[in-house]
Design a protein around this motif. Structure first.
Motif, PDB file in Angstrom:
ATOM      1  N   TYR A 162       0.807  -1.217   0.000  1.00  0.00           N
ATOM      2  CA  TYR A 162       0.000   0.000   0.000  1.00  0.00           C
ATOM      3  C   TYR A 162       0.843   1.270   0.000  1.00  0.00           C
ATOM      4  O   TYR A 162       0.389   2.315  -0.489  1.00  0.00           O
ATOM      5  CB  TYR A 162      -0.924   0.031   1.221  1.00  0.00           C
ATOM      6  CG  TYR A 162      -1.976  -1.048   1.219  1.00  0.00           C
ATOM      7  CD1 TYR A 162      -3.091  -0.957   0.389  1.00  0.00           C
ATOM      8  CD2 TYR A 162      -1.859  -2.164   2.039  1.00  0.00           C
ATOM      9  CE1 TYR A 162      -4.062  -1.950   0.376  1.00  0.00           C
ATOM     10  CE2 TYR A 162      -2.823  -3.164   2.042  1.00  0.00           C
ATOM     11  CZ  TYR A 162      -3.919  -3.050   1.207  1.00  0.00           C
ATOM     12  OH  TYR A 162      -4.867  -4.037   1.193  1.00  0.00           O
ATOM     13  N   LEU A 163       2.036   1.215   0.563  1.00  0.00           N
ATOM     14  CA  LEU A 163       2.877   2.402   0.726  1.00  0.00           C
ATOM     15  C   LEU A 163       4.272   2.152   0.176  1.00  0.00           C
ATOM     16  O   LEU A 163       4.688   1.004   0.002  1.00  0.00           O
ATOM     17  CB  LEU A 163       2.994   2.775   2.210  1.00  0.00           C
ATOM     18  CG  LEU A 163       1.714   3.058   2.999  1.00  0.00           C
ATOM     19  CD1 LEU A 163       2.076   3.339   4.457  1.00  0.00           C
ATOM     20  CD2 LEU A 163       0.949   4.236   2.398  1.00  0.00           C
ATOM     21  N   GLN A 164       4.983   3.263  -0.064  1.00  0.00           N
ATOM     22  CA  GLN A 164       6.408   3.166  -0.360  1.00  0.00           C
ATOM     23  C   GLN A 164       7.137   4.223   0.456  1.00  0.00           C
ATOM     24  O   GLN A 164       6.590   5.299   0.730  1.00  0.00           O
ATOM     25  CB  GLN A 164       6.687   3.339  -1.842  1.00  0.00           C
ATOM     26  CG  GLN A 164       6.257   4.662  -2.452  1.00  0.00           C
ATOM     27  CD  GLN A 164       6.530   4.723  -3.943  1.00  0.00           C
ATOM     28  OE1 GLN A 164       7.422   4.037  -4.445  1.00  0.00           O
ATOM     29  NE2 GLN A 164       5.772   5.533  -4.661  1.00  0.00           N
ATOM     30  N   VAL A 165       8.356   3.901   0.864  1.00  0.00           N
ATOM     31  CA  VAL A 165       9.149   4.827   1.663  1.00  0.00           C
ATOM     32  C   VAL A 165      10.176   5.484   0.764  1.00  0.00           C
ATOM     33  O   VAL A 165      10.721   4.861  -0.145  1.00  0.00           O
ATOM     34  CB  VAL A 165       9.839   4.086   2.841  1.00  0.00           C
ATOM     35  CG1 VAL A 165      10.792   3.011   2.346  1.00  0.00           C
ATOM     36  CG2 VAL A 165      10.555   5.073   3.752  1.00  0.00           C
ATOM     37  N   HIS A 166      10.433   6.779   1.003  1.00  0.00           N
ATOM     38  CA  HIS A 166      11.403   7.536   0.229  1.00  0.00           C
ATOM     39  C   HIS A 166      12.559   7.925   1.156  1.00  0.00           C
ATOM     40  O   HIS A 166      12.339   8.475   2.242  1.00  0.00           O
ATOM     41  CB  HIS A 166      10.763   8.791  -0.362  1.00  0.00           C
ATOM     42  CG  HIS A 166       9.567   8.509  -1.210  1.00  0.00           C
ATOM     43  ND1 HIS A 166       9.654   8.178  -2.540  1.00  0.00           N
ATOM     44  CD2 HIS A 166       8.239   8.479  -0.909  1.00  0.00           C
ATOM     45  CE1 HIS A 166       8.445   7.974  -3.037  1.00  0.00           C
ATOM     46  NE2 HIS A 166       7.565   8.149  -2.057  1.00  0.00           N
ATOM     47  N   PHE A 167      13.753   7.624   0.744  1.00  0.00           N
ATOM     48  CA  PHE A 167      14.915   7.873   1.582  1.00  0.00           C
ATOM     49  C   PHE A 167      14.995   9.341   1.975  1.00  0.00           C
ATOM     50  O   PHE A 167      15.070  10.220   1.123  1.00  0.00           O
ATOM     51  CB  PHE A 167      16.190   7.452   0.838  1.00  0.00           C
ATOM     52  CG  PHE A 167      17.445   7.600   1.654  1.00  0.00           C
ATOM     53  CD1 PHE A 167      17.635   6.857   2.810  1.00  0.00           C
ATOM     54  CD2 PHE A 167      18.425   8.496   1.271  1.00  0.00           C
ATOM     55  CE1 PHE A 167      18.790   6.992   3.564  1.00  0.00           C
ATOM     56  CE2 PHE A 167      19.587   8.635   2.010  1.00  0.00           C
ATOM     57  CZ  PHE A 167      19.767   7.880   3.167  1.00  0.00           C
ATOM     58  N   ARG A 168      14.921   9.612   3.273  1.00  0.00           N
ATOM     59  CA  ARG A 168      14.975  10.965   3.843  1.00  0.00           C
ATOM     60  C   ARG A 168      13.882  11.886   3.292  1.00  0.00           C
ATOM     61  O   ARG A 168      14.008  13.095   3.357  1.00  0.00           O
ATOM     62  CB  ARG A 168      16.359  11.601   3.588  1.00  0.00           C
ATOM     63  CG  ARG A 168      17.487  10.913   4.328  1.00  0.00           C
ATOM     64  CD  ARG A 168      18.799  11.641   4.080  1.00  0.00           C
ATOM     65  NE  ARG A 168      19.904  11.013   4.797  1.00  0.00           N
ATOM     66  CZ  ARG A 168      21.170  11.401   4.715  1.00  0.00           C
ATOM     67  NH1 ARG A 168      21.485  12.449   3.936  1.00  0.00           N
ATOM     68  NH2 ARG A 168      22.113  10.783   5.387  1.00  0.00           N
TER      69      ARG A 168
END
Length: 289
Positions: free
Chosen positions: A70-76
């Motif tokens: 459902y989500l994605q993480v973006h570095f910083r």
């Protein structure tokens, strides 16, 4: 016996629930209700403040939702809701057809003496869907929940726990699309009509008719997946009174969701008075002049 509603509509919860579980449930509900729409970006800090839960359990919930797609993480750079994967949704709809037709065949062909539980479930569905037109619900989100419960109950009526478990997993994966399907009144009316016909065929044990009606019903919903646009997402948020009235590009919904999956007729016939969208290349070239 009343049909069971999907898990996200149930209000009762165990008194012993971890903060991470609470954050997970609330965030997933926001995704399904379009308070967090595809492409929306946010941070752990702002989410923790909004949910009034500390960052550690919020982070745990976010990573859990990332693992579920459902989500994605973006570095910083925080988090964002993933764009809708239409090909995957269509695959889930194909799996739905396999699971639900298997269940309906069993309901139609099983011996009457072993159908006490199934009859209770079907009677509950009849009380919801085979009602006079004046008694039909009109709230899209509510009808979407009852529609989900209808299909879950058909499978549960068979009494096969593993079949029900797999079907519930598939159902949850397409919930966001299913709710978009009920943002228009004609789909609500058709759902009542089609559910009533399916139930009538099952009660009369007309296997081939019930299976054909069910396939057609699910295929019609699947076809709507190909017509989802950014504007439909925006309207869904407005219908739930979740955002003020403003242009779709201002809602925070990402541009990569704006790829319209429409039929040729939809593309060739814009709404009366609507201006046809300009290709991005034209917009860029005009801005350079």
């Amino acid at each position: 016996m009343q049909p069971s509603l999907p898990p996200t509509t149930r209000k009762s919860r165990s008194p012993i629930v971890s903060l991470a579980d609470t954050a997970y449930a609330r965030l997933k509900e926001e995704i399904f209700d379009f308070r967090l729409a595809p492409g929306d970006r946010f941070s752990e800090t702002s989410t923790a403040e909004r949910l009034q839960i500390s960052r550690t359990p919020v982070r745990e919930a976010l990573f859990r939702l990332q693992q579920e797609g459902y989500l994605q993480v973006h570095f910083r750079n925080g988090w964002s809701v993933l764009p809708l994967d239409f090909e995957q949704f269509e695959n889930f709809y194909d799996l739905r057809i396999i699971l639900e037709t298997a269940a309906v065949r069993r309901l139609c062909e099983s011996a009457p003496e072993g159908q006490a539980f199934a009859r209770q479930v079907l009677d509950g569905l009849k009380a919801v869907w085979m009602v006079p037109v004046t008694d039909r619900l009109s709230d899209g989100l509510l009808v979407a929940s009852h529609d989900e419960a209808f299909h879950i109950s058909l499978v549960e009526a068979v009494g096969n726990a593993e079949l029900s478990r797999v079907h519930r997993d598939v159902t949850e994966r397409i919930r966001i699309i299913r709710r978009l399907d009920f943002t228009r009144a004609p789909r609500i009316e058709k759902t009542y009509d089609e559910h009533a016909l399916i139930l009538d065929a099952i009660f009369k044990r007309r296997t081939d008719e019930a299976l054909q009606l069910l396939r057609t019903h699910i295929e019609a919903s699947k076809a709507e997946v190909r017509k989802i646009t950014l504007h439909r997402l925006f309207l869904a948020r407005q219908a739930a009174n979740l955002v003020p009235e403003r242009a779709p590009e201002q809602t925070g919904v990402a541009a990569d969701v704006a790829v319209e999956i429409t039929t040729d007729a939809d593309a060739a016939s814009p709404a009366p008075g609507a201006k046809p969208p300009k290709p991005r290349a034209q917009k860029r070239s005009s801005s350079r002049k």
